[in-house]
Design a protein around this motif. Structure first.
Motif, PDB file in Angstrom:
ATOM      1  N   VAL A  36      22.081  38.759 -60.097  1.00  0.00           N
ATOM      2  CA  VAL A  36      22.590  38.177 -58.864  1.00  0.00           C
ATOM      3  C   VAL A  36      23.970  37.604 -59.154  1.00  0.00           C
ATOM      4  O   VAL A  36      24.272  37.200 -60.276  1.00  0.00           O
ATOM      5  CB  VAL A  36      21.654  37.073 -58.332  1.00  0.00           C
ATOM      6  N   THR A  37      24.807  37.578 -58.121  1.00  0.00           N
ATOM      7  CA  THR A  37      26.152  37.029 -58.272  1.00  0.00           C
ATOM      8  C   THR A  37      26.126  35.549 -57.953  1.00  0.00           C
ATOM      9  O   THR A  37      25.643  35.139 -56.897  1.00  0.00           O
ATOM     10  CB  THR A  37      27.142  37.748 -57.343  1.00  0.00           C
ATOM     11  N   LEU A  38      26.610  34.747 -58.874  1.00  0.00           N
ATOM     12  CA  LEU A  38      26.737  33.311 -58.666  1.00  0.00           C
ATOM     13  C   LEU A  38      28.215  32.970 -58.531  1.00  0.00           C
ATOM     14  O   LEU A  38      29.046  33.466 -59.291  1.00  0.00           O
ATOM     15  CB  LEU A  38      26.124  32.548 -59.834  1.00  0.00           C
ATOM     16  N   TYR A  39      28.523  32.134 -57.544  1.00  0.00           N
ATOM     17  CA  TYR A  39      29.861  31.617 -57.285  1.00  0.00           C
ATOM     18  C   TYR A  39      30.724  32.625 -56.523  1.00  0.00           C
ATOM     19  O   TYR A  39      30.358  33.788 -56.344  1.00  0.00           O
ATOM     20  CB  TYR A  39      30.535  31.119 -58.576  1.00  0.00           C
ATOM     21  N   SER A  40      31.841  32.122 -56.065  1.00  0.00           N
ATOM     22  CA  SER A  40      32.728  32.905 -55.214  1.00  0.00           C
ATOM     23  C   SER A  40      33.265  34.135 -55.948  1.00  0.00           C
ATOM     24  O   SER A  40      33.526  34.080 -57.156  1.00  0.00           O
ATOM     25  CB  SER A  40      33.901  32.025 -54.772  1.00  0.00           C
ATOM     26  N   PRO A  41      33.458  35.253 -55.229  1.00  0.00           N
ATOM     27  CA  PRO A  41      34.046  36.442 -55.877  1.00  0.00           C
ATOM     28  C   PRO A  41      35.423  36.185 -56.471  1.00  0.00           C
ATOM     29  O   PRO A  41      35.833  36.877 -57.401  1.00  0.00           O
ATOM     30  CB  PRO A  41      34.117  37.462 -54.736  1.00  0.00           C
ATOM     31  N   THR A  42      36.138  35.196 -55.917  1.00  0.00           N
ATOM     32  CA  THR A  42      37.477  34.884 -56.426  1.00  0.00           C
ATOM     33  C   THR A  42      37.457  33.793 -57.496  1.00  0.00           C
ATOM     34  O   THR A  42      38.509  33.391 -57.993  1.00  0.00           O
ATOM     35  CB  THR A  42      38.397  34.444 -55.276  1.00  0.00           C
ATOM     36  N   SER A  43      36.269  33.308 -57.838  1.00  0.00           N
ATOM     37  CA  SER A  43      36.145  32.295 -58.876  1.00  0.00           C
ATOM     38  C   SER A  43      36.712  32.793 -60.190  1.00  0.00           C
ATOM     39  O   SER A  43      36.705  33.995 -60.491  1.00  0.00           O
ATOM     40  CB  SER A  43      34.667  31.931 -59.056  1.00  0.00           C
ATOM     41  N   SER A  44      37.187  31.868 -61.002  1.00  0.00           N
ATOM     42  CA  SER A  44      37.674  32.244 -62.332  1.00  0.00           C
ATOM     43  C   SER A  44      36.567  32.854 -63.177  1.00  0.00           C
ATOM     44  O   SER A  44      36.848  33.577 -64.139  1.00  0.00           O
ATOM     45  CB  SER A  44      38.258  31.017 -63.047  1.00  0.00           C
ATOM     46  N   THR A 161      26.001  21.230 -57.112  1.00  0.00           N
ATOM     47  CA  THR A 161      27.131  21.971 -56.560  1.00  0.00           C
ATOM     48  C   THR A 161      26.604  23.181 -55.801  1.00  0.00           C
ATOM     49  O   THR A 161      25.394  23.425 -55.771  1.00  0.00           O
ATOM     50  CB  THR A 161      28.094  22.402 -57.692  1.00  0.00           C
ATOM     51  N   SER A 162      27.492  23.940 -55.197  1.00  0.00           N
ATOM     52  CA  SER A 162      27.103  25.116 -54.429  1.00  0.00           C
ATOM     53  C   SER A 162      27.267  26.375 -55.276  1.00  0.00           C
ATOM     54  O   SER A 162      28.245  26.519 -56.011  1.00  0.00           O
ATOM     55  CB  SER A 162      27.969  25.237 -53.173  1.00  0.00           C
ATOM     56  N   THR A 163      26.341  27.314 -55.122  1.00  0.00           N
ATOM     57  CA  THR A 163      26.444  28.584 -55.841  1.00  0.00           C
ATOM     58  C   THR A 163      27.420  29.544 -55.167  1.00  0.00           C
ATOM     59  O   THR A 163      27.627  30.648 -55.668  1.00  0.00           O
ATOM     60  CB  THR A 163      25.073  29.264 -55.944  1.00  0.00           C
ATOM     61  N   THR A 164      28.026  29.137 -54.046  1.00  0.00           N
ATOM     62  CA  THR A 164      29.052  29.966 -53.400  1.00  0.00           C
ATOM     63  C   THR A 164      30.448  29.413 -53.641  1.00  0.00           C
ATOM     64  O   THR A 164      31.421  29.952 -53.121  1.00  0.00           O
ATOM     65  CB  THR A 164      28.796  30.077 -51.887  1.00  0.00           C
ATOM     66  N   GLY A 165      30.559  28.341 -54.424  1.00  0.00           N
ATOM     67  CA  GLY A 165      31.849  27.734 -54.713  1.00  0.00           C
ATOM     68  C   GLY A 165      32.494  28.314 -55.957  1.00  0.00           C
ATOM     69  O   GLY A 165      32.147  29.409 -56.412  1.00  0.00           O
ATOM     70  N   PRO A 166      33.415  27.565 -56.565  1.00  0.00           N
ATOM     71  CA  PRO A 166      34.174  28.096 -57.709  1.00  0.00           C
ATOM     72  C   PRO A 166      33.445  28.077 -59.037  1.00  0.00           C
ATOM     73  O   PRO A 166      33.917  28.652 -60.014  1.00  0.00           O
ATOM     74  CB  PRO A 166      35.399  27.175 -57.756  1.00  0.00           C
ATOM     75  N   GLY A 167      32.286  27.405 -59.114  1.00  0.00           N
ATOM     76  CA  GLY A 167      31.595  27.295 -60.399  1.00  0.00           C
ATOM     77  C   GLY A 167      32.162  26.201 -61.284  1.00  0.00           C
ATOM     78  O   GLY A 167      31.904  26.182 -62.488  1.00  0.00           O
ATOM     79  N   TRP A 168      32.887  25.260 -60.672  1.00  0.00           N
ATOM     80  CA  TRP A 168      33.452  24.101 -61.368  1.00  0.00           C
ATOM     81  C   TRP A 168      33.262  22.870 -60.484  1.00  0.00           C
ATOM     82  O   TRP A 168      33.423  22.953 -59.266  1.00  0.00           O
ATOM     83  CB  TRP A 168      34.952  24.268 -61.647  1.00  0.00           C
ATOM     84  N   ILE A 197      27.807  43.132 -67.591  1.00  0.00           N
ATOM     85  CA  ILE A 197      27.990  41.726 -67.251  1.00  0.00           C
ATOM     86  C   ILE A 197      29.258  41.638 -66.403  1.00  0.00           C
ATOM     87  O   ILE A 197      30.346  42.014 -66.863  1.00  0.00           O
ATOM     88  CB  ILE A 197      28.134  40.851 -68.511  1.00  0.00           C
ATOM     89  N   LYS A 198      29.124  41.125 -65.189  1.00  0.00           N
ATOM     90  CA  LYS A 198      30.233  41.162 -64.240  1.00  0.00           C
ATOM     91  C   LYS A 198      30.861  39.789 -64.046  1.00  0.00           C
ATOM     92  O   LYS A 198      31.159  39.369 -62.933  1.00  0.00           O
ATOM     93  CB  LYS A 198      29.747  41.709 -62.897  1.00  0.00           C
ATOM     94  N   HIS A 199      31.058  39.079 -65.135  1.00  0.00           N
ATOM     95  CA  HIS A 199      31.687  37.757 -65.056  1.00  0.00           C
ATOM     96  C   HIS A 199      32.173  37.351 -66.436  1.00  0.00           C
ATOM     97  O   HIS A 199      31.776  37.930 -67.458  1.00  0.00           O
ATOM     98  CB  HIS A 199      30.705  36.716 -64.506  1.00  0.00           C
ATOM     99  N   ALA A 200      33.031  36.342 -66.449  1.00  0.00           N
ATOM    100  CA  ALA A 200      33.484  35.769 -67.713  1.00  0.00           C
ATOM    101  C   ALA A 200      32.328  35.054 -68.402  1.00  0.00           C
ATOM    102  O   ALA A 200      31.343  34.663 -67.761  1.00  0.00           O
ATOM    103  CB  ALA A 200      34.633  34.800 -67.466  1.00  0.00           C
ATOM    104  N   LEU A 201      32.446  34.861 -69.700  1.00  0.00           N
ATOM    105  CA  LEU A 201      31.413  34.199 -70.480  1.00  0.00           C
ATOM    106  C   LEU A 201      31.855  32.793 -70.869  1.00  0.00           C
ATOM    107  O   LEU A 201      33.034  32.535 -71.125  1.00  0.00           O
ATOM    108  CB  LEU A 201      31.092  35.010 -71.733  1.00  0.00           C
ATOM    109  N   LEU A 215      43.356  23.733 -66.174  1.00  0.00           N
ATOM    110  CA  LEU A 215      42.629  24.447 -65.130  1.00  0.00           C
ATOM    111  C   LEU A 215      42.256  25.844 -65.595  1.00  0.00           C
ATOM    112  O   LEU A 215      43.030  26.470 -66.328  1.00  0.00           O
ATOM    113  CB  LEU A 215      43.481  24.505 -63.856  1.00  0.00           C
ATOM    114  N   PRO A 216      41.070  26.330 -65.229  1.00  0.00           N
ATOM    115  CA  PRO A 216      40.187  25.826 -64.180  1.00  0.00           C
ATOM    116  C   PRO A 216      39.264  24.689 -64.590  1.00  0.00           C
ATOM    117  O   PRO A 216      38.513  24.188 -63.748  1.00  0.00           O
ATOM    118  CB  PRO A 216      39.364  27.062 -63.824  1.00  0.00           C
TER     119      PRO A 216
END
Length: 330
Positions: A36-44, A161-168, A197-201, A215-216
């Motif tokens: 599942v995708t967590l956080y905004s698609p534009t998140s870092s 926090t929200s799982t649709t936000g930036p993850g910070w 894996i479709k995100h940074a680690l 930042l971030p």
């Protein structure tokens, strides 16, 4: 506040079930078996490193400290210790008021927190635990969580926090050293099973820089003043010009290397050695390809192919709780 907490406890499904055995204890929803995708698609965390990304002028100096730390203490994935259980809940899950016990904590309780009956924190000293409510899109992050003998929960600190936000967390006060959300950057077993894996680690290492994050990241716990110390929030990437097929990687190492090349890894905490973080298997039935290992060694040669991208701007607006609709801290 006391009356509010009392009402929360008296109306909790868990206590009602104890008083009336006719009532079933809510069964927590099963963890997802597909990614599942967590956080905004534009998140870092989710945005790939752009092809135009520049390399920091001090990249070589900083990278030497990473390589040295790995040579001294390893380049590993934390799996069964110093990792993060990731528990899922829904609208049927009982809500709790969690006591917050750290002497510096700006709040003494977090109320309205859904915690499934089978939840457990990571057994290592940080006692991390993450709860994601599928019905609300809220995430609850715990540091040094404790399930007390009377059924209540406490933690040195927790936040939501929200799982649709930036993850910070925008002003720090997270359960990590850097302001990162608890599920951000975790390696999850369903991702490895799917082959991508479709995100940074998220990674930790010993020589985090003193003086604040970039930042971030929105807070920092670094203490190292050396010229090669890396600030929390820095992103490292395997050079995109490296042909990963020449490195002799096994299948799961290749999946991780591809993620490190496309998305990179973000420095999120201070720790021993150089470590990536996996979802603790006590919170998932999906097996890992490496079997029953507490720590998984990764090839240190991957670090030699990395570069530190140009650092973000320093951030110094940490230290207070950002209100959310997920829980009340008081």
């Amino acid at each position: 506040m006391l009356m509010s907490a009392l009402l929360t406890l008296l109306t909790g499904a868990g206590l009602e079930a104890c008083q009336n055995p006719q009532l079933p204890v809510p069964v927590p929803p099963p963890p997802p078996t597909t990614s599942v995708t967590l956080y905004s698609p534009t998140s870092s965390w989710n945005a790939p490193v752009p092809g135009s990304a520049s390399v920091d002028v001090n990249s070589a100096t900083m990278l030497r400290t990473v390589v040295a730390a790995a040579q001294a203490q390893g380049f590993v994935i934390a799996v069964k210790e110093w990792s993060r259980p990731l528990h899922y809940t829904d609208s049927t899950t009982s809500r709790h008021t969690v006591s917050l016990t750290a002497p510096w904590a700006p709040a003494s309780t977090m109320s309205g927190v859904p915690i499934p009956a089978n939840a457990a924190p990571d057994p290592a000293g940080d006692g991390h635990m993450v709860v994601i409510d599928r019905s609300t899109g809220c995430e609850y992050d715990f540091w040094q969580a404790v399930h007390n003998a009377d059924g209540s929960w406490s933690a040195s600190w927790a936040n939501a926090t929200s799982t649709t936000g930036p993850g910070w967390y925008p002003h720090g006060l997270s359960a990590t050293g850097s302001g990162a959300a608890g599920a951000a950057g975790l390696i999850r077993p369903e991702e490895l099973r799917e082959g991508e894996i479709k995100h940074a680690l998220f990674f930790a290492y010993p020589d985090t820089r003193a003086g604040g994050p970039v930042l971030p990241a929105t807070e920092a716990d670094g203490r190292n003043t050396g010229s090669g110390a890396i600030p929390e929030g820095a992103r490292l990437q395997i050079d995109p010009g490296v042909d990963l097929s020449t490195l002799g990687l096994n299948p799961y190492e290749m999946i991780i290397a591809r993620a490190l090349q496309r998305y990179g890894m973000i420095l999120g905490d201070t720790g021993g050695g150089v470590g990536l973080v996996a979802q603790n298997p006590l919170s998932t039935a999906v097996p890992y390809p490496w079997g029953e290992q507490t720590y998984v060694d990764l090839p240190q040669s991957l670090l030699a192919h990395m570069r530190v991208l140009t650092l973000g701007r320093p951030y110094d607006n940490a230290g207070y709780v950002e209100p959310t609709g997920c829980a009340t801290l008081s």
